[in-house]
Write an enzyme that holds these catalytic residues in place. Structure first.
Site, PDB file in Angstrom:
ATOM      1  N   GLU A  79      11.567  -5.307  14.202  1.00  0.00           N
ATOM      2  CA  GLU A  79      11.037  -4.031  13.730  1.00  0.00           C
ATOM      3  C   GLU A  79      12.102  -2.939  13.780  1.00  0.00           C
ATOM      4  O   GLU A  79      12.163  -2.076  12.901  1.00  0.00           O
ATOM      5  CB  GLU A  79       9.814  -3.628  14.568  1.00  0.00           C
ATOM      6  CG  GLU A  79       8.613  -4.535  14.389  1.00  0.00           C
ATOM      7  CD  GLU A  79       8.136  -4.591  12.951  1.00  0.00           C
ATOM      8  OE1 GLU A  79       7.862  -3.527  12.373  1.00  0.00           O
ATOM      9  OE2 GLU A  79       8.053  -5.699  12.394  1.00  0.00           O
ATOM     10  N   TRP A  82      14.290  -3.502  10.795  1.00  0.00           N
ATOM     11  CA  TRP A  82      13.654  -2.993   9.583  1.00  0.00           C
ATOM     12  C   TRP A  82      13.882  -1.494   9.454  1.00  0.00           C
ATOM     13  O   TRP A  82      14.136  -0.967   8.356  1.00  0.00           O
ATOM     14  CB  TRP A  82      12.146  -3.282   9.593  1.00  0.00           C
ATOM     15  CG  TRP A  82      11.758  -4.576   8.967  1.00  0.00           C
ATOM     16  CD1 TRP A  82      11.265  -5.671   9.603  1.00  0.00           C
ATOM     17  CD2 TRP A  82      11.827  -4.923   7.579  1.00  0.00           C
ATOM     18  NE1 TRP A  82      11.027  -6.675   8.696  1.00  0.00           N
ATOM     19  CE2 TRP A  82      11.353  -6.236   7.449  1.00  0.00           C
ATOM     20  CE3 TRP A  82      12.248  -4.233   6.442  1.00  0.00           C
ATOM     21  CZ2 TRP A  82      11.288  -6.897   6.224  1.00  0.00           C
ATOM     22  CZ3 TRP A  82      12.179  -4.877   5.215  1.00  0.00           C
ATOM     23  CH2 TRP A  82      11.698  -6.187   5.117  1.00  0.00           C
ATOM     24  N   TRP A 110      -1.134   5.372 -12.531  1.00  0.00           N
ATOM     25  CA  TRP A 110      -1.995   5.666 -11.389  1.00  0.00           C
ATOM     26  C   TRP A 110      -3.203   6.491 -11.833  1.00  0.00           C
ATOM     27  O   TRP A 110      -3.109   7.356 -12.699  1.00  0.00           O
ATOM     28  CB  TRP A 110      -1.215   6.432 -10.326  1.00  0.00           C
ATOM     29  CG  TRP A 110       0.022   5.746  -9.851  1.00  0.00           C
ATOM     30  CD1 TRP A 110       1.316   6.069 -10.148  1.00  0.00           C
ATOM     31  CD2 TRP A 110       0.091   4.597  -8.991  1.00  0.00           C
ATOM     32  NE1 TRP A 110       2.191   5.198  -9.516  1.00  0.00           N
ATOM     33  CE2 TRP A 110       1.466   4.282  -8.806  1.00  0.00           C
ATOM     34  CE3 TRP A 110      -0.861   3.805  -8.362  1.00  0.00           C
ATOM     35  CZ2 TRP A 110       1.899   3.221  -8.025  1.00  0.00           C
ATOM     36  CZ3 TRP A 110      -0.433   2.741  -7.566  1.00  0.00           C
ATOM     37  CH2 TRP A 110       0.929   2.455  -7.408  1.00  0.00           C
ATOM     38  N   ASN A 145      -0.004   0.524  13.750  1.00  0.00           N
ATOM     39  CA  ASN A 145       0.841  -0.035  12.683  1.00  0.00           C
ATOM     40  C   ASN A 145       0.073  -0.932  11.708  1.00  0.00           C
ATOM     41  O   ASN A 145       0.271  -0.844  10.490  1.00  0.00           O
ATOM     42  CB  ASN A 145       2.000  -0.821  13.294  1.00  0.00           C
ATOM     43  CG  ASN A 145       2.955   0.061  14.062  1.00  0.00           C
ATOM     44  OD1 ASN A 145       2.991   1.269  13.858  1.00  0.00           O
ATOM     45  ND2 ASN A 145       3.721  -0.526  14.961  1.00  0.00           N
ATOM     46  N   TRP A 163       1.484   5.907  -4.563  1.00  0.00           N
ATOM     47  CA  TRP A 163       1.957   5.747  -3.184  1.00  0.00           C
ATOM     48  C   TRP A 163       2.631   7.011  -2.669  1.00  0.00           C
ATOM     49  O   TRP A 163       2.638   7.274  -1.458  1.00  0.00           O
ATOM     50  CB  TRP A 163       2.933   4.563  -3.093  1.00  0.00           C
ATOM     51  CG  TRP A 163       4.166   4.679  -3.951  1.00  0.00           C
ATOM     52  CD1 TRP A 163       4.328   4.225  -5.231  1.00  0.00           C
ATOM     53  CD2 TRP A 163       5.404   5.315  -3.599  1.00  0.00           C
ATOM     54  NE1 TRP A 163       5.582   4.540  -5.695  1.00  0.00           N
ATOM     55  CE2 TRP A 163       6.269   5.193  -4.709  1.00  0.00           C
ATOM     56  CE3 TRP A 163       5.871   5.956  -2.458  1.00  0.00           C
ATOM     57  CZ2 TRP A 163       7.572   5.701  -4.716  1.00  0.00           C
ATOM     58  CZ3 TRP A 163       7.166   6.473  -2.446  1.00  0.00           C
ATOM     59  CH2 TRP A 163       8.003   6.343  -3.568  1.00  0.00           C
ATOM     60  N   TRP A 186       5.726   2.511   2.676  1.00  0.00           N
ATOM     61  CA  TRP A 186       4.771   2.780   1.602  1.00  0.00           C
ATOM     62  C   TRP A 186       5.137   1.997   0.345  1.00  0.00           C
ATOM     63  O   TRP A 186       4.263   1.428  -0.323  1.00  0.00           O
ATOM     64  CB  TRP A 186       4.702   4.278   1.307  1.00  0.00           C
ATOM     65  CG  TRP A 186       3.631   4.953   2.106  1.00  0.00           C
ATOM     66  CD1 TRP A 186       3.766   5.591   3.318  1.00  0.00           C
ATOM     67  CD2 TRP A 186       2.238   5.005   1.786  1.00  0.00           C
ATOM     68  NE1 TRP A 186       2.552   6.049   3.750  1.00  0.00           N
ATOM     69  CE2 TRP A 186       1.592   5.709   2.832  1.00  0.00           C
ATOM     70  CE3 TRP A 186       1.479   4.552   0.714  1.00  0.00           C
ATOM     71  CZ2 TRP A 186       0.215   5.942   2.829  1.00  0.00           C
ATOM     72  CZ3 TRP A 186       0.111   4.785   0.713  1.00  0.00           C
ATOM     73  CH2 TRP A 186      -0.505   5.471   1.766  1.00  0.00           C
TER      74      TRP A 186
END
Length: 255
Positions: A79, A82, A110, A145, A163, A186
């Site tokens: 993590e 990332w 959208w 999370n 988003w 996102w």
């Protein structure tokens, strides 16, 4: 001629004000980190490290934390990696702030329904796990999370809302907000980013609840009126919304 020192603005002058939100202490809970891979997905346990906010404000070194993680838990270390990865993506591709990493995804039409977006923001969608997450965010400046992924998927896939709207709302509310990670995650959920989940993977709020909050303890904590006449019905049908999202994404990407 002696110059007067430039008056420094106070925190109040630049828009900060004290709130009742709890700021987690700086503490590396090694016992929890050792079990991170086993417990991190269950929001009722609150078994994440709570160190994101300290990484955000630099009150702990990511290098120090990575050194600790190497001997504690490989998943936790992943993590942290990332987080650094998303920073690298933002540095080399600043366009991601306002555009999809995969440019073809900017063609998605959208729906961006303002009323539906507000229901999502307020935690009044009629999907308990989504509403619990949004209420936790609004009241504490934090969200578990796993639930961040569920709520983001619901906004982008079930409601087909951009988003960037959700990313901006998280940026406004999260105490641990950091642009690269927020943007990267996102875009991952929306399917628009690098190494993103495929657009046809759509989180089912009900099955996610069964897997990660089967006793509804997390939901009951944040959605007090759940199970009563005061709780709203689902604002959208999951099957219909899933099919609509698949059709919309597929059509846009064919152009």
């Amino acid at each position: 001629m002696e110059k007067k020192p430039f008056p420094l603005p106070s925190l109040k002058d630049i828009g900060f004000k004290e709130s009742d939100i709890h700021f987690p202490p700086l503490e590396i809970d090694k016992s929890s980190i050792k079990k991170y891979d086993q417990l991190r997905d269950f929001p009722e346990l609150d078994a994440t490290s709570h160190l994101g906010i300290h990484l955000r404000f630099g009150t702990i070194s990511v290098r120090k934390l990575a050194q600790e993680a190497q001997n504690l838990n490989e998943t936790f270390l992943g993590e942290l990696i990332w987080r650094e990865f998303f920073m690298m993506i933002l540095y080399h591709n600043p366009k991601v702030v306002n555009h999809a990493f995969k440019s073809q995804y900017d063609r998605i039409p959208w729906r961006n329904d303002l009323e539906e977006f507000q229901k999502w923001c307020d935690g009044k969608t009629g999907f308990p796990i989504v509403d619990a997450g949004m209420r936790e965010l609004n009241q504490t400046g934090n969200m578990h999370n796993r639930v961040r992924m569920i709520t983001a998927s619901f906004l982008t896939k079930h409601l087909l809302i951009d988003w960037r709207w959700g990313e901006a709302y998280f940026a406004k509310k999260l105490l641990d907000y950091e642009l690269a990670s927020n943007n990267g995650n996102w875009q991952w959920v929306a399917g628009t980013g690098t190494d993103a989940q495929p657009y046809f993977r759509i989180f089912n709020p009900e099955s996610q609840t069964q897997k990660f909050d089967k006793d509804n303890k997390y939901i009951k904590k944040w959605v007090k009126e759940w199970g009563t006449d005061q709780y709203p019905p689902p604002m959208v049908n999951h099957k219909m919304a899933r099919e609509r999202a698949l059709k919309t994404y597929k059509s846009a990407l064919k152009q």
